[in-house]
Design a protein around this motif. Structure first.
Motif, PDB file in Angstrom:
ATOM      1  N   ARG A   1      44.928  38.110  36.992  1.00  0.00           N
ATOM      2  CA  ARG A   1      44.420  36.914  36.320  1.00  0.00           C
ATOM      3  C   ARG A   1      43.880  35.915  37.345  1.00  0.00           C
ATOM      4  O   ARG A   1      42.775  35.389  37.196  1.00  0.00           O
ATOM      5  CB  ARG A   1      45.537  36.281  35.490  1.00  0.00           C
ATOM      6  N   LYS A   2      44.626  35.703  38.382  1.00  0.00           N
ATOM      7  CA  LYS A   2      44.257  34.713  39.399  1.00  0.00           C
ATOM      8  C   LYS A   2      43.078  35.171  40.247  1.00  0.00           C
ATOM      9  O   LYS A   2      42.218  34.371  40.636  1.00  0.00           O
ATOM     10  CB  LYS A   2      45.467  34.425  40.289  1.00  0.00           C
ATOM     11  N   HIS A   3      43.031  36.458  40.569  1.00  0.00           N
ATOM     12  CA  HIS A   3      42.059  36.958  41.538  1.00  0.00           C
ATOM     13  C   HIS A   3      40.934  37.780  40.906  1.00  0.00           C
ATOM     14  O   HIS A   3      40.193  38.452  41.621  1.00  0.00           O
ATOM     15  CB  HIS A   3      42.780  37.808  42.594  1.00  0.00           C
ATOM     16  N   HIS A   4      40.795  37.707  39.585  1.00  0.00           N
ATOM     17  CA  HIS A   4      39.799  38.532  38.902  1.00  0.00           C
ATOM     18  C   HIS A   4      38.398  38.341  39.459  1.00  0.00           C
ATOM     19  O   HIS A   4      37.690  39.312  39.771  1.00  0.00           O
ATOM     20  CB  HIS A   4      39.812  38.246  37.398  1.00  0.00           C
ATOM     21  N   ASP A   5      37.965  37.096  39.605  1.00  0.00           N
ATOM     22  CA  ASP A   5      36.579  36.842  40.000  1.00  0.00           C
ATOM     23  C   ASP A   5      36.305  37.334  41.423  1.00  0.00           C
ATOM     24  O   ASP A   5      35.245  37.908  41.701  1.00  0.00           O
ATOM     25  CB  ASP A   5      36.256  35.354  39.873  1.00  0.00           C
ATOM     26  N   VAL A   6      37.274  37.119  42.323  1.00  0.00           N
ATOM     27  CA  VAL A   6      37.109  37.587  43.700  1.00  0.00           C
ATOM     28  C   VAL A   6      37.043  39.108  43.724  1.00  0.00           C
ATOM     29  O   VAL A   6      36.174  39.703  44.384  1.00  0.00           O
ATOM     30  CB  VAL A   6      38.265  37.085  44.587  1.00  0.00           C
ATOM     31  N   LEU A   7      37.965  39.754  42.999  1.00  0.00           N
ATOM     32  CA  LEU A   7      37.970  41.214  42.962  1.00  0.00           C
ATOM     33  C   LEU A   7      36.692  41.765  42.335  1.00  0.00           C
ATOM     34  O   LEU A   7      36.154  42.772  42.796  1.00  0.00           O
ATOM     35  CB  LEU A   7      39.197  41.713  42.195  1.00  0.00           C
ATOM     36  N   GLN A   8      36.206  41.116  41.317  1.00  0.00           N
ATOM     37  CA  GLN A   8      34.986  41.582  40.674  1.00  0.00           C
ATOM     38  C   GLN A   8      33.811  41.550  41.648  1.00  0.00           C
ATOM     39  O   GLN A   8      33.008  42.492  41.706  1.00  0.00           O
ATOM     40  CB  GLN A   8      34.685  40.743  39.439  1.00  0.00           C
ATOM     41  N   SER A   9      33.717  40.475  42.430  1.00  0.00           N
ATOM     42  CA  SER A   9      32.640  40.367  43.412  1.00  0.00           C
ATOM     43  C   SER A   9      32.736  41.461  44.466  1.00  0.00           C
ATOM     44  O   SER A   9      31.738  42.100  44.818  1.00  0.00           O
ATOM     45  CB  SER A   9      32.681  38.985  44.073  1.00  0.00           C
ATOM     46  N   VAL A  10      33.955  41.693  44.967  1.00  0.00           N
ATOM     47  CA  VAL A  10      34.157  42.739  45.970  1.00  0.00           C
ATOM     48  C   VAL A  10      33.873  44.115  45.386  1.00  0.00           C
ATOM     49  O   VAL A  10      33.212  44.960  46.011  1.00  0.00           O
ATOM     50  CB  VAL A  10      35.589  42.662  46.539  1.00  0.00           C
ATOM     51  N   CYS A  11      34.357  44.352  44.173  1.00  0.00           N
ATOM     52  CA  CYS A  11      34.151  45.657  43.544  1.00  0.00           C
ATOM     53  C   CYS A  11      32.667  45.932  43.307  1.00  0.00           C
ATOM     54  O   CYS A  11      32.209  47.075  43.472  1.00  0.00           O
ATOM     55  CB  CYS A  11      34.921  45.748  42.233  1.00  0.00           C
ATOM     56  N   MET A  12      31.906  44.913  42.953  1.00  0.00           N
ATOM     57  CA  MET A  12      30.468  45.101  42.766  1.00  0.00           C
ATOM     58  C   MET A  12      29.818  45.554  44.075  1.00  0.00           C
ATOM     59  O   MET A  12      28.979  46.458  44.083  1.00  0.00           O
ATOM     60  CB  MET A  12      29.829  43.802  42.273  1.00  0.00           C
ATOM     61  N   ARG A  13      30.219  44.935  45.162  1.00  0.00           N
ATOM     62  CA  ARG A  13      29.672  45.326  46.470  1.00  0.00           C
ATOM     63  C   ARG A  13      30.050  46.765  46.805  1.00  0.00           C
ATOM     64  O   ARG A  13      29.206  47.552  47.258  1.00  0.00           O
ATOM     65  CB  ARG A  13      30.187  44.371  47.535  1.00  0.00           C
ATOM     66  N   LEU A  14      31.308  47.120  46.570  1.00  0.00           N
ATOM     67  CA  LEU A  14      31.757  48.475  46.882  1.00  0.00           C
ATOM     68  C   LEU A  14      31.129  49.504  45.951  1.00  0.00           C
ATOM     69  O   LEU A  14      30.794  50.621  46.375  1.00  0.00           O
ATOM     70  CB  LEU A  14      33.281  48.550  46.815  1.00  0.00           C
ATOM     71  N   LYS A  15      30.952  49.159  44.690  1.00  0.00           N
ATOM     72  CA  LYS A  15      30.305  50.077  43.745  1.00  0.00           C
ATOM     73  C   LYS A  15      28.870  50.364  44.182  1.00  0.00           C
ATOM     74  O   LYS A  15      28.389  51.495  44.066  1.00  0.00           O
ATOM     75  CB  LYS A  15      30.306  49.476  42.341  1.00  0.00           C
ATOM     76  N   ASP A  16      28.206  49.336  44.694  1.00  0.00           N
ATOM     77  CA  ASP A  16      26.840  49.543  45.188  1.00  0.00           C
ATOM     78  C   ASP A  16      26.816  50.555  46.333  1.00  0.00           C
ATOM     79  O   ASP A  16      25.814  51.243  46.547  1.00  0.00           O
ATOM     80  CB  ASP A  16      26.241  48.214  45.655  1.00  0.00           C
ATOM     81  N   GLY A  17      27.936  50.637  47.068  1.00  0.00           N
ATOM     82  CA  GLY A  17      28.042  51.607  48.149  1.00  0.00           C
ATOM     83  C   GLY A  17      28.520  52.973  47.702  1.00  0.00           C
ATOM     84  O   GLY A  17      28.620  53.897  48.522  1.00  0.00           O
TER      85      GLY A  17
END
Length: 249
Positions: free
Chosen positions: A114-130
């Motif tokens: 709940r607290k870190h959703h937005d940060v994780l989403q941003s990181v996951c988007m970058r990693l998914k692109d890779g």
């Protein structure tokens, strides 16, 4: 399908780092583990390089690519820019994101989704692109809402933190309670379409009940207990013992 075994090399690296010498060889023991049937190798490169060194990463990547192309490289860490650049440079098949403070001795809790959703989403988007598979470290009692947020953030899998379960080696009744808790969390994750990994303080003794309660367990990442057993049985036999505990022999 039995859970696949990924051998965490951090404890081996920590022993090596006690001296300015190249032994025990991190890649050498990783090779023995893979020859004995381990599915992959896991590392957690911390900023202070107190166990895995950044210089180990290309050697492990080359070992897998050159001799064990069916195996997987799993890089685990807190998603700093430095860590993400290491991931992008060494191309692991799986990235496991953990919420550790870099100074922590070891991982000891899952993400607050709940607290870190937005940060994780941003990181996951970058990693998914890779093109990386992403696993997010989760507490054993994570609820449905938390796991929905993990999936929404971009997780392909969660890794259940099994430290409390492993710590109950002398309290079987409490271990049964924690095992059921882990199983219920895994059940929710599977219903949401998330794969489930597990790791921390898993042993030959406590793995079989975990694998029985979570029959769709995808992978276990094991370092401390496996390395301790390897001092007694040798790395190859220890990998075979742990594979047997996963139901993979």
């Amino acid at each position: 399908m039995p859970a696949k075994l990924s051998v965490n090399l951090n404890a081996i690296a920590m022993l090596r780092n006690r001296r300015d010498l190249p032994w025990p060889s991190v890649t050498g023991l990783g090779q023995i583990a893979l020859e004995a049937g381990a599915h992959g190798l896991t590392v957690h490169p911390r900023p202070d390089q107190r166990h895995i060194r950044f210089s180990d990463l290309p050697e492990i990547r080359a070992l897998i690519d050159d001799a064990f192309p069916q195996a997987e490289f799993n890089m685990e860490g807190y998603p700093t820019e430095e860590f993400l650049q290491l991931v992008e440079a060494h191309q692991p098949e799986q990235v496991t994101l953990v919420p550790d403070d870099p100074a922590q001795a070891t991982s000891d809790h899952g993400w607050d989704f709940r607290k870190h959703h937005d940060v994780l989403q941003s990181v996951c988007m970058r990693l998914k692109d890779g093109g990386f598979r992403i696993s997010l470290f989760a507490d054993g009692d994570a609820d449905r809402e938390a796991l929905e947020l993990a999936k929404d953030a971009g997780a392909d899998r969660i890794e259940l933190y099994t430290g409390p379960y492993g710590g109950c080696y002398d309290a079987p009744k409490h271990a049964e309670e924690l095992l059921e808790m882990l199983g219920q969390t895994a059940d929710i994750a599977h219903k949401l379409g998330l794969g489930v990994n597990a790791g921390h303080d898993l042993t030959v003794e406590n793995l079989p009940p975990l694998a029985a309660r979570i029959p769709n367990l995808a992978e276990v990442s094991i370092g401390h207990g496996l390395t301790a057993d390897a001092l007694i049985h040798g790395m190859a036999e220890t990998v075979r013992r742990f594979r047997g505990a996963c139901g993979d022999l």
